[in-house]
Design a protein around this motif. Sequence first.
Motif, PDB file in Angstrom:
ATOM      1  N   GLY A 132     -29.243  50.470  11.273  1.00  0.00           N
ATOM      2  CA  GLY A 132     -30.631  50.630  10.345  1.00  0.00           C
ATOM      3  C   GLY A 132     -31.123  49.646   9.342  1.00  0.00           C
ATOM      4  O   GLY A 132     -32.091  49.257   9.280  1.00  0.00           O
ATOM      5  N   VAL A 133     -30.165  49.311   8.594  1.00  0.00           N
ATOM      6  CA  VAL A 133     -30.168  48.219   7.539  1.00  0.00           C
ATOM      7  C   VAL A 133     -30.510  46.885   8.269  1.00  0.00           C
ATOM      8  O   VAL A 133     -31.645  46.495   7.726  1.00  0.00           O
ATOM      9  CB  VAL A 133     -28.858  48.074   6.654  1.00  0.00           C
ATOM     10  CG1 VAL A 133     -28.922  46.749   5.867  1.00  0.00           C
ATOM     11  CG2 VAL A 133     -28.434  49.225   6.006  1.00  0.00           C
ATOM     12  N   LEU A 134     -30.059  46.758   9.302  1.00  0.00           N
ATOM     13  CA  LEU A 134     -30.269  45.295  10.070  1.00  0.00           C
ATOM     14  C   LEU A 134     -31.660  45.577  10.901  1.00  0.00           C
ATOM     15  O   LEU A 134     -31.963  44.513  11.263  1.00  0.00           O
ATOM     16  CB  LEU A 134     -29.215  44.997  10.794  1.00  0.00           C
ATOM     17  CG  LEU A 134     -27.830  44.768  10.042  1.00  0.00           C
ATOM     18  CD1 LEU A 134     -26.721  44.345  11.299  1.00  0.00           C
ATOM     19  CD2 LEU A 134     -27.976  43.700   8.949  1.00  0.00           C
ATOM     20  N   GLY A 135     -32.291  46.624  10.997  1.00  0.00           N
ATOM     21  CA  GLY A 135     -33.485  46.796  11.736  1.00  0.00           C
ATOM     22  C   GLY A 135     -33.211  46.384  13.231  1.00  0.00           C
ATOM     23  O   GLY A 135     -34.236  46.149  13.873  1.00  0.00           O
ATOM     24  N   ILE A 136     -32.042  46.781  13.856  1.00  0.00           N
ATOM     25  CA  ILE A 136     -31.686  46.332  15.045  1.00  0.00           C
ATOM     26  C   ILE A 136     -31.234  47.561  16.176  1.00  0.00           C
ATOM     27  O   ILE A 136     -30.409  47.187  17.151  1.00  0.00           O
ATOM     28  CB  ILE A 136     -30.930  44.959  15.369  1.00  0.00           C
ATOM     29  CG1 ILE A 136     -29.248  45.371  14.545  1.00  0.00           C
ATOM     30  CG2 ILE A 136     -31.423  43.840  14.661  1.00  0.00           C
ATOM     31  CD1 ILE A 136     -28.429  44.348  14.653  1.00  0.00           C
ATOM     32  N   ARG A 137     -31.556  48.597  15.449  1.00  0.00           N
ATOM     33  CA  ARG A 137     -31.167  49.751  16.653  1.00  0.00           C
ATOM     34  C   ARG A 137     -31.738  49.623  18.069  1.00  0.00           C
ATOM     35  O   ARG A 137     -31.011  50.121  18.806  1.00  0.00           O
ATOM     36  CB  ARG A 137     -31.755  51.097  15.854  1.00  0.00           C
ATOM     37  CG  ARG A 137     -30.667  51.487  14.909  1.00  0.00           C
ATOM     38  CD  ARG A 137     -31.113  53.024  14.289  1.00  0.00           C
ATOM     39  NE  ARG A 137     -30.522  53.297  13.064  1.00  0.00           N
ATOM     40  CZ  ARG A 137     -30.787  54.078  12.250  1.00  0.00           C
ATOM     41  NH1 ARG A 137     -32.136  54.637  12.154  1.00  0.00           N
ATOM     42  NH2 ARG A 137     -30.179  54.093  11.063  1.00  0.00           N
ATOM     43  N   ASP A 138     -32.808  49.059  18.189  1.00  0.00           N
ATOM     44  CA  ASP A 138     -33.207  48.922  19.494  1.00  0.00           C
ATOM     45  C   ASP A 138     -32.103  48.228  20.209  1.00  0.00           C
ATOM     46  O   ASP A 138     -32.561  48.100  21.474  1.00  0.00           O
ATOM     47  CB  ASP A 138     -34.693  48.120  19.441  1.00  0.00           C
ATOM     48  CG  ASP A 138     -35.677  48.974  19.575  1.00  0.00           C
ATOM     49  OD1 ASP A 138     -35.677  49.990  19.295  1.00  0.00           O
ATOM     50  OD2 ASP A 138     -36.983  48.283  19.610  1.00  0.00           O
ATOM     51  N   ARG A 139     -31.466  47.475  19.665  1.00  0.00           N
ATOM     52  CA  ARG A 139     -30.798  46.514  20.798  1.00  0.00           C
ATOM     53  C   ARG A 139     -29.445  47.204  20.973  1.00  0.00           C
ATOM     54  O   ARG A 139     -28.347  46.707  21.882  1.00  0.00           O
ATOM     55  CB  ARG A 139     -30.381  44.845  19.908  1.00  0.00           C
ATOM     56  CG  ARG A 139     -31.533  44.254  19.773  1.00  0.00           C
ATOM     57  CD  ARG A 139     -32.221  43.929  20.968  1.00  0.00           C
ATOM     58  NE  ARG A 139     -31.568  42.719  21.627  1.00  0.00           N
ATOM     59  CZ  ARG A 139     -31.730  41.419  21.596  1.00  0.00           C
ATOM     60  NH1 ARG A 139     -32.513  41.102  20.609  1.00  0.00           N
ATOM     61  NH2 ARG A 139     -30.783  40.761  22.192  1.00  0.00           N
TER      62      ARG A 139
END
Lengths: 219, 219, 219, 219, 219, 219
Positions: free
Chosen positions: F129-136
Motif C-alpha cells: 500500500g505504501v508503494l501503491g502497487i497492490r494491483d500487481r
Amino acid sequence: MTIYVINPNSSEHVTDGIDDAIAPMREVSPVPISCLTLKEGPPGIETQAHVDGVVGPLLELAGSLQGDASAFVVACFSDPGLAALREAHSVPVLGIAESAYLQAMMLGQRFGILSLGRTSIQRHIRYLGVLGIRDRLAADLPLGLGVLDLADADRTIARLAEVGGTLRDQFGADVLITGCAGMAQYRTLLEEKTGLPVVDPCQAATAAAIGQLALRTCA
Amino acid sequence: MTIYVINPNSSEHVTDGIDDAIAPMREVSPVPISCLTLKEGPPGIETQAHVDGVVGPLLELAGSLQGDASAFVVACFSDPGLAALREAHSVPVLGIAESAYLQAMMLGQRFGILSLGRTSIQRHIRYLGVLGIRDRLAADLPLGLGVLDLADADRTIARLAEVGGTLRDQFGADVLITGCAGMAQYRTLLEEKTGLPVVDPCQAATAAAIGQLALRTCA
Amino acid sequence: MTIYVINPNSSEHVTDGIDDAIAPMREVSPVPISCLTLKEGPPGIETQAHVDGVVGPLLELAGSLQGDASAFVVACFSDPGLAALREAHSVPVLGIAESAYLQAMMLGQRFGILSLGRTSIQRHIRYLGVLGIRDRLAADLPLGLGVLDLADADRTIARLAEVGGTLRDQFGADVLITGCAGMAQYRTLLEEKTGLPVVDPCQAATAAAIGQLALRTCA
Amino acid sequence: MTIYVINPNSSEHVTDGIDDAIAPMREVSPVPISCLTLKEGPPGIETQAHVDGVVGPLLELAGSLQGDASAFVVACFSDPGLAALREAHSVPVLGIAESAYLQAMMLGQRFGILSLGRTSIQRHIRYLGVLGIRDRLAADLPLGLGVLDLADADRTIARLAEVGGTLRDQFGADVLITGCAGMAQYRTLLEEKTGLPVVDPCQAATAAAIGQLALRTCA
Amino acid sequence: MTIYVINPNSSEHVTDGIDDAIAPMREVSPVPISCLTLKEGPPGIETQAHVDGVVGPLLELAGSLQGDASAFVVACFSDPGLAALREAHSVPVLGIAESAYLQAMMLGQRFGILSLGRTSIQRHIRYLGVLGIRDRLAADLPLGLGVLDLADADRTIARLAEVGGTLRDQFGADVLITGCAGMAQYRTLLEEKTGLPVVDPCQAATAAAIGQLALRTCA
Amino acid sequence: MTIYVINPNSSEHVTDGIDDAIAPMREVSPVPISCLTLKEGPPGIETQAHVDGVVGPLLELAGSLQGDASAFVVACFSDPGLAALREAHSVPVLGIAESAYLQAMMLGQRFGILSLGRTSIQRHIRYLGVLGIRDRLAADLPLGLGVLDLADADRTIARLAEVGGTLRDQFGADVLITGCAGMAQYRTLLEEKTGLPVVDPCQAATAAAIGQLALRTCA
C-alpha cells in the motif's frame, strides 16, 4: 437525550436481538440507548427496493425524534438512508455497515465479510466502492443461510466457522465482520473458532455513537 | 413496444428539453421513444432525500408500463432507482449517469464533469466509487448555476466554456460530461469552445438503450 | 454506409462464426453490417507480436473503407489497433474487449472472464489497467482450450460450465464474458448452466456500434 | 556481448543525444553499450500509429542482433514493442518509460512528468494503468514544446523550471521525470531549479540494464 | 483504569495543548484521561528517524502502564509505533492520524489535510496507502508554518483559512483535518471560515478510545 | 568504496547465506560488495517491534560506514529503516522488498509472494500500500515454515513448489518472489518446478544497487 438505534425492518424479534447485543454498553453510555422498530419496514430487508423503500419512513421516524435524539444508528447492514439522514440531521448518524468497516480497519489489515446469502454481496461491494475501501476487503462470502436459519444455533455456528476459516486461510482475512444485524450472539464463539477478532455491526455502530457523543463535547 | 425515458422530477419543461435532446434518434430507433414526467417527483432532484424519495414512484410507474416497455431510461444524473429497477425488470434499464460515464470512457482517457452546484459533486464521487471508475475522472467542478439559470444562455455558455477549459488545462480532461439532464442544447457549442468531445447524459443513455435493443435480438 | 466488423485474423471460418453471432442484429440496424477478414493477419492472434503486427494492415483496410464506413468493429479480444484507428477515423471505432467490459458493467458488479489459455490472461489484465476498471474484475480463468478445440461442442460446454461455476462461486462473478471472438454459439447454454448473464464480445461491440450510430444523429 | 539501446525513430541526432546521455555509464558497464537508430522508424514518434508501426521493425532489428545482445533498451517514452520483445527474447528488455517510473518510485513518493505536448499525456496515463502505478503519479503536464524546440536551450529551461515548479507546488511531486528521450542535457539544471531529483528515462533504463546483467550472473 | 494519551515528543507545552483539547471529553468518559509526555522523545517529531526512534521508548512507557491502561492514544500525526503497540497490548491502541482519517470519512466524502510543512506530506501519503484510503484524500497541502509559528494566532488563522479554502475550492474537500497535534484551538474558527467540518486528530482519537471502551463491554 | 549489504538480524549464518546468494555479482560490480551483520539486531525479525527496533542501530552502523559506502542494501524483507536511511544518506539505499517488487514488475504482470508464516503477510500488504502497487499482487501465501525449517531442503522445496503452484494456478501469478532473505539457494529449483521466474530479494536489491551506481556516473 437518547441514542436511537433503529431497526429498519418490522421484525420485533430482530430489534430484541439488537437490544441484547448492545445492552452491555448502557453501563458506560452517557445517555440512554433505545432500540426501535420501523413499523413501516418489510419483515426483512432483502432487495434493493426494500433498501430504498425504507428511507422515507426512516426520515419520518427520525424527524419525530429530533428533539430527543443525541444520535441515530441505522441497524441494517445495507445502511439505508444514511446519506439522507445526515443531510437532515446535525446529530451523529451512524450506519452499522460503515461503522463495522471502520472498526475492522483498526483491528486488522483485510476484513472478511460473512453474508447470509449471495444476493446481498454485490450490494456490499458497491458500498465498499462508495467508501473507497475495497482494498481492505479480503472477501465477502455467503453463508447460504436465511434470516430464519439463524435460530438454528448448531447449523449457524458450523457455517460461520467454516466460512470464517475460508476467509482466513484462502483470502487472508485477519478480522471478520458478520454482515447482518442478527448474529451478535455468535460473535464470541466465532472468535474462538477462527482465532480472529470478529466485529458485530450493531455493536460497532453503537460504540461509535458513544464516541461521537464524546467528540461533540468539544464542539 | 417503446423506450420510455422517465424524467423523475415533476418539471414538464425539463421533460420537454430531454425530448428535444433525443428527438433525432427517433429516426434510427427500432421502436418509439417516449419521454415521461414522474408527477410524484419534486420539481428538481437536489438532495439525497429527493434521490431516495423518487424510487418508489419510479418503480410504480415502470411497473404500470411493463408490458409496453422495450427499455427504461432514468433521466436524472443521480441515477435514482437504477438498481431497484434492474431487480424488478428484465428489459434493459439505463441510467443517464452510468451511460454518460461509459460513453465518455470510449471517447477519452479522463472525463471532466460540469456540475450545476457543489452539492451534487460528492454524490457523483460516491457513484463513481460504486462503478469502480474513479481512475477515469479528471475532475468534477461546479458551474455555480441553478437549474433556472440554464435559461440564461449567454451566462450558461460562458460558465461552461470557462469550467470546461479548466477541466482540460488544469486537470487533463480529454472528454467532458454535462452533469445534468438539462444542458443538451449547449453540447455542440461546448465542443466548439473547448475542442473536446462532450457527452450529454440523456443522449448517451437513449443511444445505449437502442444498442441494448439490438443486443437483445441475439438472446 | 455500413458497419464493418473486421476479424483481424485470416481465418475465414472465424469470420463466418462472427457473422452468425451478429446476424440477428441486422434486422434492427439502421445500416448494413458487413463482416470482413483481414487477409494479412495470422490464422489466430496468440502473441503480442501478432497483436502489434495486425495494426498496420488494419489501418490500411480501414482506410480503404473510409468513405463507406459508418463504424468499425475490431473483432479480436485483444482490441488490436483500437487507439490508432480512433486517431485516424472520426466514425465510431469499437473494440470487442472494451465493449464487452462496458456491457458487463451494466449487467453485474463483478465480471468473470473465460479465456482460452493462460497466455492471453496477463494481456487482459494489462488492458483492464488501461481502462481503469480492474476493480470490476472477479477473475480471469483459462479454459485450457485451443481455438480448434472450440469445434468440440461437448468438451467446450463442459469446460465453460465448470470454469463459469468457479468464477461465480469462488470469485463472486455475477456476469460472465467469453474472452474470445469465437464462442458466441455457446453463450445461451452457458447462461443456462450458470444462471448468470453472459456477454459475447462481438455481439456487445456490434450492438454498441448501433448505439453509436444512434448517438451520432444528434451531432 | 553488448547492451543495445535502440532509438525507434529515424533521427540520428536523437540517437546522438541518447549516446551522450548514457556515455558516462560505459566506464562501469561490464559490456559495451551501443546506441542504434531504427532506420525504418518515423522521424519522431508522435501518434499511436507510430508507436504500433515501429514494433515490427524493432522485432526484426532485435532479432538480427540476438546472438550479440546482452540486453535491449527501447529508447522511446511510449515503450513501443516492449511486451513483444520480451516474448521473443530471453535477455533483459528495458523500456525507458517503465524504467523511469520504477527509478522515480525509489526517489520519491509521487512523480511528476514533463511531457512535450498534450497528445502524449493520455498515452502515458494509459500506460501507468498497465503498470498499476497511477497512485504514484502527481501529474503529467505539457511543456508545450515540439521536439525541435528542445534545441532552444533558454526557452526549454524556462519551461522546464516553470512546469517543474507547478508539479512540485500544486501537485505535490517530489521527483520529476522528463517524458521524452531527448532532454537529458537539461536534467541537472532542472534539479537545481526545482530542488527535486530528476530522472532521465534513457539513463534510468541503461542503468537498469546494467543492473539486470548483474542479476543474470546468479542465474 | 485510565485512557493514556501519550505525546511522543518531549515538549510539555504540546502535551498541555493536547490536554486542553481533550478536556471536555472527561465529563463523559467512563474512565479518567491522562495526558503524558514521552521524555525520551525529541522536542518535535520532524523526520522519519524521529518517527522510528520513539517506538522503543513508547513501547517501554506503555509497558510500564500496562496494568492501569484502559486504552492508549499515540498523539503524533505520524502514528509512530502504532503497529508495534497493537502487537504488544490487548487494550485498544489509537493513533491520532488513523482516527482522524476514519472520523473524517464519516463527515464527508473527500478530506483535505492541512500540514505544517512540506516534509511531512509524503509521509502522510505513504500512510494513506497503508490504510488503503487514498481515494478519500482531496489533497494534503502545506501551511508553511513551523511548530513555533502556531503561537502566532493571527498568522496561523490566516494561513489555515487560506489553505482550507484552496482544499475546498480547488480540490473538492468537504471535510478538513489539521495534520498536527497542536492546532486544536483553531478548529472551531477554521470551521467558521471555511464552512466545512474540521477534525482535530487528538480529539478524534480520544473520542474513538471512549468508543472502544464502550465496545469492550460486549466482549 | 563499497556496496554494504546489511543483514539487520544478528544471525551470522543468515548473513553467510546472503553472501552466497549475491557472490556471483562481484565479478561485474564496479566496487566490492560486503555483507555485514547488525550485531544489535534480534536473531530474526519477526514482529513489528523488531522491525522498528533495528532502525536506530541501522542508522548508527550506516553512519559509521558513510565515507566508504557507495550504496546500502537493507537485507530484510520488511525493509526496516529504509525511509530513515534515505533521509540521512545521499548514496543509494535499497530495500530488498522494494527491489524485489520492482524487479518482479518487469518480469510479469502479477507477482506471488511466498512468505514463511502468516504473521508477516499483513506487513507485506501494508507495505504494498505504501508503494501503491497492490494491483500487481496476485497473492501472498504462507509456507508455514520457520526460519530454522529452511535448513530442511526436501521439506522446503516441497512446500515452495506446492505454494508456488497455487499462486500460479489459483491466483494467476506469472512471477514469484521468495519473501525472506534466506531462500536464495532454492530459487532456481523453484523456477524449474513452477515454470515461472523467481525473484530472490537480496539478489534483486544488490543488482539494483549496481544499477544505481551506474546511474550515478551521470550525476
